[in-house]
Design a protein around this motif. Sequence first.
Motif, PDB file in Angstrom:
ATOM      1  N   LYS A  21       8.647 -15.447   3.304  1.00  0.00           N
ATOM      2  CA  LYS A  21       7.882 -14.636   2.340  1.00  0.00           C
ATOM      3  C   LYS A  21       8.331 -13.046   2.134  1.00  0.00           C
ATOM      4  N   VAL A  22       8.763 -12.807   1.129  1.00  0.00           N
ATOM      5  CA  VAL A  22       9.093 -11.471   0.856  1.00  0.00           C
ATOM      6  C   VAL A  22       7.731 -10.730   0.423  1.00  0.00           C
ATOM      7  N   VAL A  23       7.124  -9.914   1.385  1.00  0.00           N
ATOM      8  CA  VAL A  23       6.087  -9.307   1.180  1.00  0.00           C
ATOM      9  C   VAL A  23       5.687  -8.084   0.674  1.00  0.00           C
ATOM     10  N   ASP A  24       6.870  -7.091   0.966  1.00  0.00           N
ATOM     11  CA  ASP A  24       6.863  -5.771   0.511  1.00  0.00           C
ATOM     12  C   ASP A  24       8.150  -5.216   0.291  1.00  0.00           C
ATOM     13  N   ILE A  25       8.477  -4.628  -0.819  1.00  0.00           N
ATOM     14  CA  ILE A  25       9.861  -3.861  -1.054  1.00  0.00           C
ATOM     15  C   ILE A  25       9.365  -2.377  -1.331  1.00  0.00           C
ATOM     16  N   ALA A  26      10.169  -1.431  -0.864  1.00  0.00           N
ATOM     17  CA  ALA A  26       9.641  -0.137  -1.040  1.00  0.00           C
ATOM     18  C   ALA A  26      11.072   0.719  -0.854  1.00  0.00           C
ATOM     19  N   LYS A  27      11.124   1.719  -1.648  1.00  0.00           N
ATOM     20  CA  LYS A  27      12.311   2.744  -1.474  1.00  0.00           C
ATOM     21  C   LYS A  27      12.045   3.852  -0.536  1.00  0.00           C
ATOM     22  N   THR A  28      12.868   4.248   0.310  1.00  0.00           N
ATOM     23  CA  THR A  28      12.713   5.359   1.172  1.00  0.00           C
ATOM     24  C   THR A  28      12.666   6.531   0.705  1.00  0.00           C
ATOM     25  N   THR A  29      11.759   7.332   0.637  1.00  0.00           N
ATOM     26  CA  THR A  29      11.400   8.590   0.355  1.00  0.00           C
ATOM     27  C   THR A  29      11.770   9.677   1.407  1.00  0.00           C
ATOM     28  N   ILE A  30      12.123  10.849   0.793  1.00  0.00           N
ATOM     29  CA  ILE A  30      12.396  11.998   1.427  1.00  0.00           C
ATOM     30  C   ILE A  30      11.297  12.627   2.196  1.00  0.00           C
ATOM     31  N   GLU A  31      10.104  11.917   1.702  1.00  0.00           N
ATOM     32  CA  GLU A  31       8.794  12.312   2.231  1.00  0.00           C
ATOM     33  C   GLU A  31       8.519  11.496   3.753  1.00  0.00           C
TER      34      GLU A  31
END
Length: 323
Positions: A272-282
């Motif tokens: 299961k793919v449970v999360d996708i997130a862009k890496t931010t400069i924060e």
Amino acid sequence: MAVTWFNDFYKQIADSPLSHWLEVLPAQIALWQKEQLHGDFNKWVKLLGKLPTTTPSSINLKDKVEFGQLSDINDYTQRQISGLLKQFAPWRKGPFHLHGIHIDTEWRSDWKWNRVQPHIQPLKDRLVLDVGCGSGYHMWRMLGEKAKMVVGADPSQLFLMQFQAIKHFNPVPNIHLLPIGVEQLPALKAFDTVFSMGVLYHRRSPIDFLYQLKNQLRKGGELVLETLVVEGDEHTVLMAGERYAQMRNVWYLPSTAALTVWMQRVGFKNIKVVDIAKTTIEEQRATEWMDSQSLVDFLDPTDHSKTIEGYPAPLRAVIVAEV
């Protein structure tokens, strides 16, 4: 000092499902110790020995990694601890809070944990392995979820020293970092949960790596895999050139669909793919504890949707699966 770190672990696993690890691990650690005669190893060991002994009035591993309050120690001791810990820079994964000292690491690893933790099987009473654990931030959070024992594997000398520096302030017996790579792990088939976060794209053979992870899990155990991905279908895999976001050791960035196919071929189930997130400069940035270049320097200055080389900017996925 270094010898005792591992001797305690050997004793603990002698009567556990990990006991057959003792057939190879002591020799691997002995070889590792022989190879530490150069570089900063001895200096770091001496620095560890200078850390003052404290008694934390509180310990929080559920919401953060925090040992003690400022009121537990005097100003001199706080300055002493801070000065010693800064000699283990760069601090990349964290943050850690020690008696009011905030180790503000390059990565907000707590943000990653908040994305991962809701989707995994409860860790209570489980044997847990973290492959490529860095300095051990997530291992402490796993312990905060009541894991029976947490074992980290990472060959970096500095990460081991950072881990031991943090453990100095909470020397509990059921968390250990071993300075070995995944290729040195025998097929233990004993862990209830195996984590691999931020490692797959550094492996020249990702399929072999997935097999190595699978070989550490008992039947029915869970893999928690977090890695860089790209958008696309099951045929989409980016193989970066010499560098990706200024990193030299990046090999394959699959789409989540392609990664799912890889995992199916290796024999994982219930993927299961449970999360996708862009890496931010924060989430990844320079701080006083890691004051060299960071993510903002690795992105196209006019378009943060691309790396400085023109590839898609870092996109991270969390996949859970069973064996």
